[in-house]
Design a protein around this motif. Structure first.
Motif, PDB file in Angstrom:
ATOM      1  N   SER A  84     -12.898  74.745  85.330  1.00 19.12           N
ATOM      2  CA  SER A  84     -13.359  74.661  86.723  1.00 19.12           C
ATOM      3  C   SER A  84     -12.302  73.966  87.566  1.00 19.12           C
ATOM      4  O   SER A  84     -11.415  73.269  87.052  1.00 19.12           O
ATOM      5  CB  SER A  84     -14.686  73.896  86.812  1.00 19.12           C
ATOM      6  OG  SER A  84     -14.488  72.526  86.497  1.00 19.12           O
ATOM      7  N   HIS A  85     -12.418  74.169  88.902  1.00 16.52           N
ATOM      8  CA  HIS A  85     -11.498  73.498  89.822  1.00 16.52           C
ATOM      9  C   HIS A  85     -11.681  71.978  89.748  1.00 16.52           C
ATOM     10  O   HIS A  85     -10.700  71.235  89.897  1.00 16.52           O
ATOM     11  CB  HIS A  85     -11.742  73.977  91.256  1.00 16.52           C
ATOM     12  CG  HIS A  85     -11.436  75.437  91.456  1.00 16.52           C
ATOM     13  ND1 HIS A  85     -10.390  76.067  90.825  1.00 16.52           N
ATOM     14  CD2 HIS A  85     -12.040  76.388  92.236  1.00 16.52           C
ATOM     15  CE1 HIS A  85     -10.342  77.334  91.189  1.00 16.52           C
ATOM     16  NE2 HIS A  85     -11.343  77.560  92.040  1.00 16.52           N
ATOM     17  N   ARG A  86     -12.902  71.517  89.538  1.00 16.41           N
ATOM     18  CA  ARG A  86     -13.133  70.075  89.421  1.00 16.41           C
ATOM     19  C   ARG A  86     -12.367  69.492  88.251  1.00 16.41           C
ATOM     20  O   ARG A  86     -11.699  68.451  88.367  1.00 16.41           O
ATOM     21  CB  ARG A  86     -14.629  69.794  89.246  1.00 16.41           C
ATOM     22  CG  ARG A  86     -14.983  68.313  89.149  1.00 16.41           C
ATOM     23  CD  ARG A  86     -16.264  68.100  88.384  1.00 16.41           C
ATOM     24  NE  ARG A  86     -16.151  68.525  86.994  1.00 16.41           N
ATOM     25  CZ  ARG A  86     -17.159  68.538  86.126  1.00 16.41           C
ATOM     26  NH1 ARG A  86     -18.366  68.177  86.516  1.00 16.41           N
ATOM     27  NH2 ARG A  86     -16.956  68.921  84.867  1.00 16.41           N
ATOM     28  N   TRP A  98      -6.132  71.378  94.019  1.00 19.31           N
ATOM     29  CA  TRP A  98      -7.299  71.604  93.164  1.00 19.31           C
ATOM     30  C   TRP A  98      -8.525  70.866  93.697  1.00 19.31           C
ATOM     31  O   TRP A  98      -9.650  71.366  93.603  1.00 19.31           O
ATOM     32  CB  TRP A  98      -6.992  71.155  91.736  1.00 19.31           C
ATOM     33  CG  TRP A  98      -5.975  71.984  91.015  1.00 19.31           C
ATOM     34  CD1 TRP A  98      -4.751  71.595  90.562  1.00 19.31           C
ATOM     35  CD2 TRP A  98      -6.100  73.371  90.672  1.00 19.31           C
ATOM     36  NE1 TRP A  98      -4.107  72.634  89.965  1.00 19.31           N
ATOM     37  CE2 TRP A  98      -4.909  73.745  90.014  1.00 19.31           C
ATOM     38  CE3 TRP A  98      -7.099  74.332  90.853  1.00 19.31           C
ATOM     39  CZ2 TRP A  98      -4.686  75.032  89.529  1.00 19.31           C
ATOM     40  CZ3 TRP A  98      -6.872  75.624  90.383  1.00 19.31           C
ATOM     41  CH2 TRP A  98      -5.689  75.963  89.735  1.00 19.31           C
ATOM     42  N   LEU A 129     -10.029  72.955  96.520  1.00 17.93           N
ATOM     43  CA  LEU A 129     -10.744  74.110  95.966  1.00 17.93           C
ATOM     44  C   LEU A 129     -12.092  73.685  95.379  1.00 17.93           C
ATOM     45  O   LEU A 129     -13.104  74.379  95.548  1.00 17.93           O
ATOM     46  CB  LEU A 129      -9.889  74.792  94.906  1.00 17.93           C
ATOM     47  CG  LEU A 129      -8.613  75.485  95.401  1.00 17.93           C
ATOM     48  CD1 LEU A 129      -7.771  75.965  94.225  1.00 17.93           C
ATOM     49  CD2 LEU A 129      -8.962  76.655  96.331  1.00 17.93           C
ATOM     50  N   TYR A 130     -12.100  72.539  94.714  1.00 19.46           N
ATOM     51  CA  TYR A 130     -13.357  72.029  94.140  1.00 19.46           C
ATOM     52  C   TYR A 130     -14.339  71.654  95.239  1.00 19.46           C
ATOM     53  O   TYR A 130     -15.536  71.968  95.155  1.00 19.46           O
ATOM     54  CB  TYR A 130     -13.035  70.835  93.244  1.00 19.46           C
ATOM     55  CG  TYR A 130     -14.140  69.818  93.095  1.00 19.46           C
ATOM     56  CD1 TYR A 130     -15.330  70.144  92.450  1.00 19.46           C
ATOM     57  CD2 TYR A 130     -13.996  68.528  93.599  1.00 19.46           C
ATOM     58  CE1 TYR A 130     -16.342  69.196  92.317  1.00 19.46           C
ATOM     59  CE2 TYR A 130     -14.987  67.586  93.469  1.00 19.46           C
ATOM     60  CZ  TYR A 130     -16.165  67.925  92.824  1.00 19.46           C
ATOM     61  OH  TYR A 130     -17.157  66.994  92.694  1.00 19.46           O
ATOM     62  N   GLN A 131     -13.872  71.006  96.291  1.00 18.35           N
ATOM     63  CA  GLN A 131     -14.764  70.609  97.376  1.00 18.35           C
ATOM     64  C   GLN A 131     -15.309  71.826  98.119  1.00 18.35           C
ATOM     65  O   GLN A 131     -16.473  71.834  98.543  1.00 18.35           O
ATOM     66  CB  GLN A 131     -14.023  69.678  98.337  1.00 18.35           C
ATOM     67  CG  GLN A 131     -13.739  68.313  97.758  1.00 18.35           C
ATOM     68  CD  GLN A 131     -12.942  67.431  98.692  1.00 18.35           C
ATOM     69  OE1 GLN A 131     -12.080  67.913  99.443  1.00 18.35           O
ATOM     70  NE2 GLN A 131     -13.203  66.132  98.674  1.00 18.35           N
ATOM     71  N   GLN A 135     -15.877  74.698  96.776  1.00 19.24           N
ATOM     72  CA  GLN A 135     -16.853  75.294  95.864  1.00 19.24           C
ATOM     73  C   GLN A 135     -18.179  74.546  95.896  1.00 19.24           C
ATOM     74  O   GLN A 135     -19.246  75.145  95.709  1.00 19.24           O
ATOM     75  CB  GLN A 135     -16.277  75.288  94.444  1.00 19.24           C
ATOM     76  CG  GLN A 135     -17.108  76.029  93.404  1.00 19.24           C
ATOM     77  CD  GLN A 135     -16.463  75.946  92.031  1.00 19.24           C
ATOM     78  OE1 GLN A 135     -15.930  74.920  91.635  1.00 19.24           O
ATOM     79  NE2 GLN A 135     -16.494  77.050  91.307  1.00 19.24           N
ATOM     80  N   LEU A 136     -18.127  73.235  96.172  1.00 21.26           N
ATOM     81  CA  LEU A 136     -19.331  72.405  96.138  1.00 21.26           C
ATOM     82  C   LEU A 136     -19.903  72.168  97.533  1.00 21.26           C
ATOM     83  O   LEU A 136     -20.884  71.425  97.681  1.00 21.26           O
ATOM     84  CB  LEU A 136     -18.996  71.059  95.474  1.00 21.26           C
ATOM     85  CG  LEU A 136     -20.121  70.360  94.694  1.00 21.26           C
ATOM     86  CD1 LEU A 136     -20.563  71.209  93.523  1.00 21.26           C
ATOM     87  CD2 LEU A 136     -19.663  68.994  94.206  1.00 21.26           C
ATOM     88  N   LEU A 165     -21.536  69.817  87.764  1.00 17.04           N
ATOM     89  CA  LEU A 165     -21.515  71.174  88.304  1.00 17.04           C
ATOM     90  C   LEU A 165     -22.829  71.908  88.121  1.00 17.04           C
ATOM     91  O   LEU A 165     -22.949  73.067  88.500  1.00 17.04           O
ATOM     92  CB  LEU A 165     -20.379  71.976  87.647  1.00 17.04           C
ATOM     93  CG  LEU A 165     -18.969  71.410  87.858  1.00 17.04           C
ATOM     94  CD1 LEU A 165     -17.939  72.280  87.164  1.00 17.04           C
ATOM     95  CD2 LEU A 165     -18.652  71.271  89.341  1.00 17.04           C
TER      96      LEU A 165
END
Length: 419
Positions: free
Chosen positions: A226-228, A283, A286-288, A290-291, A307
């Motif tokens: 995952s991006h996280r 990264w 991208l994670y933020q 996604q969330l 997640l």
């Protein structure tokens, strides 16, 4: 005449039940409490925890010390000896028992018998990992754990001895040749040495910090799902922050514009901004994204979330499980702390980066701690020596000796090869 106290116990028949526990609380003043088999708080441990908190020790230290106290109290409960009646005989037997006993295992919900798939419920034996060269954790306690127990219990009884609430003598004494007043006559011009060693403290072998080779790190990074996870690992390996320090960051602690992320240092509890690599912030963004809309995003909200619903702040155990899954795909056993070592080695090997700057980034109190990362890496030494042997082989046979040497003399010096 032999004193009964000098007769060793038969520890092979001793059964230590898993009574009591170390419980986490929601109380800021009492983050952990040690309870006995009946659920009652162990008062001597509670007083020691209060002393630790007053000394500025974080809750994580109370947890670490509490696990050592739990092992000790369980041992005393099995012997039927009160904590304030323990002597050096009990302390000696505890250290002996701790070095040979098997660690208790908590059964996994998937494997009630304990262990892991294919283990049959038996704890795995220690072995060297073929990928990393690191020994895996075996069924017995590590010597570092035994040494930590000895130090913690010596401090525990020193506290109660000073308070007048414990035995008249500390069951965990210093070594026989240790001075009664350490450093009393030390010259102010001399550097500080090591603290006096406990009598029952095992000797430890100093190990070089393990780093992840660049090619192996790329393989490991490719296994993250995952991006996280990619953002976390990118921050760990570029800032050198401890795993718990980065996991405690909030949304407002990340500053992509300045390329900084602020963490609270484990020992000093001081907020410190750390420079990070640009790809770590890529990264993170991208994670933020996604969330977005799924978890709180206020400045004081946690930066890292689970997640899966219900969304919760990501803890250390969950982050370690994520990294363990990536390791398993490669058959490796690197730890989250190895990412910190990797960052330290990368920075320390850069000739344009002063070692004092590396010390500041890592948060080391002493420069001697940072200097460990100037030592050669095991893998690099092995590769260099193998390359040396390869070059020697390519050179071909040695030139024959000059004329005039007697063949029998050469045979005596070099054997048949010299003739």
């Amino acid at each position: 005449m032999i004193n009964n106290e000098d007769v060793p116990r038969d520890l092979s028949r001793l059964v230590v039940p898993l009574l009591g526990s170390l419980e986490a609380t929601e109380d800021l003043f009492v983050p952990y409490r040690l309870v006995d088999g009946r659920g009652s708080t162990v008062a001597p441990a509670a007083a020691f925890f209060a002393e630790l908190m007053a000394s500025g020790r974080p809750a994580t230290t109370q947890r670490s010390y509490g696990m050592d106290l739990l092992r000790w109290f369980r041992f005393l409960w099995a012997l039927g000896v009160g904590w304030d009646q323990a002597t050096r005989v009990e302390a000696r037997d505890f250290i002996r028992w701790l070095q040979v006993t098997t660690k208790p295992t908590r059964p996994h919900w998937r494997y009630p018998a304990g262990g892991s798939p294919g283990s049959g419920g038996e704890p795995a034996a220690a072995a060297v990992n073929a990928v990393t060269g690191k020994p895996s954790r075996g069924a017995r306690y590590e010597l570092t754990t035994v040494a930590h127990c000895e130090s913690v219990l010596r401090g525990f009884y020193d506290f109660h001895l000073e308070a007048g609430t414990g035995p008249m003598l500390n069951p965990f004494p210093l070594a026989r040749n240790a001075p009664s007043r350490p450093r009393a006559h030390r010259s102010p011009m001399e550097p500080f040495g090591r603290e006096p060693r406990g009598r029952y403290r095992p000797k430890l072998v100093t190990r070089a910090p393990r780093s992840i080779p660049d090619e192996r790190f790329d393989e490991l990074f490719a296994q993250l799902g995952s991006h996280r996870d990619r953002a976390l690992v990118a921050f760990w390996v570029s800032t050198g922050a401890r795993a718990s320090e980065l996991l405690g960051a909030t949304t407002g602690d990340a500053d992509p514009g300045q390329q900084l992320i602020t963490v609270m240092r484990k020992g000093t509890r001081v907020m410190q901004p750390l420079p990070a690599a640009p790809d770590a912030f890529v990264w993170l963004r991208l994670y933020q994204a996604q969330l977005a809309g799924l978890a709180p995003t206020g400045r004081d909200e946690p930066l890292w979330w689970t997640l899966r619903r219900p969304f919760r702040a990501l803890g250390y155990d969950a982050a370690r499980a994520m990294f363990t899954r990536a390791n398993a795909a490669l058959g490796a056993n690197w730890s989250l702390h190895d990412l910190r070592h990797t960052a330290a080695y990368r920075m320390a090997r850069d000739p344009q980066m002063p070692l004092t700057d590396v010390q500041w980034v890592l948060g080391h109190a002493h420069l001697s701690t940072t200097q460990r990362y100037l030592n050669p890496v095991t893998e690099e030494v092995i590769a260099g020596v193998l390359a040396f042997h390869s070059r020697q082989r390519e050179r071909g046979p040695e030139a024959p000796p000059a004329a005039g040497y007697r063949s029998e003399s050469l045979r005596i010096l070099f054997g048949e090869a010299g003739s």
